[in-house]
Enzyme design. Structure first.
Site, PDB file in Angstrom:
ATOM      1  N   THR A 197      40.045  27.917  34.539  1.00 14.53           N
ATOM      2  CA  THR A 197      39.946  28.771  35.721  1.00 14.53           C
ATOM      3  C   THR A 197      38.519  29.257  35.924  1.00 14.53           C
ATOM      4  O   THR A 197      37.925  29.084  36.996  1.00 14.53           O
ATOM      5  CB  THR A 197      40.906  29.966  35.604  1.00 14.53           C
ATOM      6  OG1 THR A 197      42.259  29.492  35.621  1.00 14.53           O
ATOM      7  CG2 THR A 197      40.712  30.946  36.749  1.00 14.53           C
ATOM      8  N   GLU A 211      36.334  36.610  32.828  1.00 19.44           N
ATOM      9  CA  GLU A 211      37.677  36.947  33.296  1.00 19.44           C
ATOM     10  C   GLU A 211      38.473  37.481  32.119  1.00 19.44           C
ATOM     11  O   GLU A 211      38.089  37.302  30.957  1.00 19.44           O
ATOM     12  CB  GLU A 211      38.387  35.708  33.869  1.00 19.44           C
ATOM     13  CG  GLU A 211      38.691  34.674  32.788  1.00 19.44           C
ATOM     14  CD  GLU A 211      39.346  33.403  33.292  1.00 19.44           C
ATOM     15  OE1 GLU A 211      39.387  33.196  34.518  1.00 19.44           O
ATOM     16  OE2 GLU A 211      39.815  32.611  32.450  1.00 19.44           O
ATOM     17  N   GLY A 241      44.709  26.575  33.198  1.00 12.19           N
ATOM     18  CA  GLY A 241      44.397  27.198  31.923  1.00 12.19           C
ATOM     19  C   GLY A 241      43.341  28.279  32.077  1.00 12.19           C
ATOM     20  O   GLY A 241      42.654  28.373  33.096  1.00 12.19           O
ATOM     21  N   CYS A 242      43.202  29.095  31.039  1.00  7.84           N
ATOM     22  CA  CYS A 242      42.274  30.228  31.104  1.00  7.84           C
ATOM     23  C   CYS A 242      40.826  29.761  31.189  1.00  7.84           C
ATOM     24  O   CYS A 242      40.079  30.163  32.097  1.00  7.84           O
ATOM     25  CB  CYS A 242      42.495  31.148  29.911  1.00  7.84           C
ATOM     26  SG  CYS A 242      42.528  30.313  28.303  1.00  7.84           S
ATOM     27  N   TYR A 243      40.405  28.914  30.262  1.00 11.30           N
ATOM     28  CA  TYR A 243      39.037  28.392  30.322  1.00 11.30           C
ATOM     29  C   TYR A 243      38.783  27.608  31.616  1.00 11.30           C
ATOM     30  O   TYR A 243      37.743  27.788  32.267  1.00 11.30           O
ATOM     31  CB  TYR A 243      38.760  27.471  29.132  1.00 11.30           C
ATOM     32  CG  TYR A 243      38.602  28.122  27.783  1.00 11.30           C
ATOM     33  CD1 TYR A 243      37.631  29.092  27.545  1.00 11.30           C
ATOM     34  CD2 TYR A 243      39.399  27.724  26.708  1.00 11.30           C
ATOM     35  CE1 TYR A 243      37.461  29.649  26.289  1.00 11.30           C
ATOM     36  CE2 TYR A 243      39.238  28.277  25.445  1.00 11.30           C
ATOM     37  CZ  TYR A 243      38.267  29.238  25.236  1.00 11.30           C
ATOM     38  OH  TYR A 243      38.098  29.782  23.991  1.00 11.30           O
TER      39      TYR A 243
END
Length: 334
Positions: free
Chosen positions: A157, A306, A153-155
């Site tokens: 990572t 990011e 997932g984005c968070y």
């Protein structure tokens, strides 16, 4: 040349995948697809995402038969809802495709996790056990052998890239859990219109306090509890995480810097700041995770940034694909 299929191509992440793969010298996009019920079916992807005009002017097709769609395809990217990926991935895997799933459907090898945080019963325990978690900088050797790669997932990572070097070097005091305050742009909620992400309603606010599904994903893969609070930001894209930790007695700023250098000196998509901390503007539109930190006695604050659609999704998926097939890790990304 590998034939590749993108399912969920009409979304923000799907469009970024299409752009990366279109310019990849080893990839041939055989089709861009969406669910059969999607209102975007039949439309040009360049009409849905005008930045692709003159670059990718092809229609997104409705996916009506996954077995048929898999014929002649080597690689499948699933930029789809969690339950959709859960149902589709085994079909493509059975056809011999290598699957990169950008949903949460195979990230955590615990059936109870899916009941509690995703609201469905996981029906594919064998594939759940075989799936490799694609945190590219840390799982490259496993990714090279995998048929199913669960893109983080984005968070998670950014959080894991920021914390894992410190944990592996045993620099953090386990008596204090890392506290992660994270802010994401509205694109993290997807392209579908809703009251929450409409222009006049968007505000800076926390959500999912103590029950966001990314907290157990982070904790599971780090092997330590964390306190994670996500926030919706009033901007389009990007993630910034401010992480507060307590250091073991005697740990210095130099020790922290060395831990990061040792972990990432040969990792091209993680950029370390010797001075200061990163800002969102430095990563939006780019495939990097930027990390900076500051130490005051036993207190440590780490800032990681990011692009949620890129290093937090599409870029990491392509990075994993490059690793999986032996291409240069940053090919088509930078």
């Amino acid at each position: 040349m590998l034939n590749t299929l993108i399912v969920g191509a009409s979304g923000y992440t799907g469009a970024e995948l299409a752009l990366y793969l279109n310019r990849h010298p080893q990839m041939n996009i055989t089709a861009l697809m969406v669910s059969a019920q999607s209102v975007d079916a039949g439309k040009l992807i360049s009409d849905l995402h005008p930045q692709l005009k003159g670059i990718i002017d092809v229609p997104v097709k409705p996916l009506t038969d996954a077995e048929e769609a898999a014929k002649g395809v080597d690689v499948v990217f699933l930029a789809t809802d969690h339950k959709v990926s859960h149902d589709l991935a085994p079909v493509f895997l059975a056809a011999g495709c290598t699957v990169f799933d950008l949903s949460g459907a195979f990230r955590v090898q615990d059936a109870e996790f899916y009941r509690r945080y995703y609201g469905f019963e996981h029906q594919h325990p064998d594939w759940l056990a075989k799936a490799v978690y694609g945190l590219a900088e840390w799982r490259a050797e496993s990714v090279k052998q995998a048929q199913l790669i669960a893109v983080p997932g984005c968070y998670p990572t950014a959080a894991q890239l920021a914390l894992k070097p410190l944990l592996d070097a045993q620099l953090l005091n386990p008596a204090q859990w890392p506290v992660i305050n994270a802010v994401s742009g509205v694109s993290g909620a997807g392209r579908k219109a809703s009251m929450t992400n409409s222009f006049c309603e968007v505000s800076f606010q926390p959500y999912g306090i103590f029950n966001h599904r990314h907290e157990p994903e982070i904790s599971t893969h780090l092997g330590t509890p964390v306190i994670f609070t996500p926030h919706l930001g009033n901007f389009a894209r990007g993630i910034l995480e401010t992480i507060t930790c307590r250091l073991q007695p005697g740990v210095t700023q130099q020790d922290v810097a060395e831990a990061y250098h040792n972990a990432y000196h040969d990792k091209p998509l993680v950029r370390l700041y010797d001075k200061g901390v990163p800002a969102l503007k430095s990563v939006v539109g780019l495939p990097f995770c930027d990390i900076g930190f500051s130490v005051d006695g036993e207190h440590l604050i780490v800032v990681a940034t990011e692009d949620n659609l890129l290093k937090g999704a599409a870029a990491q998926a392509v990075q994993c694909m490059n690793i999986r097939f032996g291409f240069p890790e940053t090919q088509s990304l930078i």
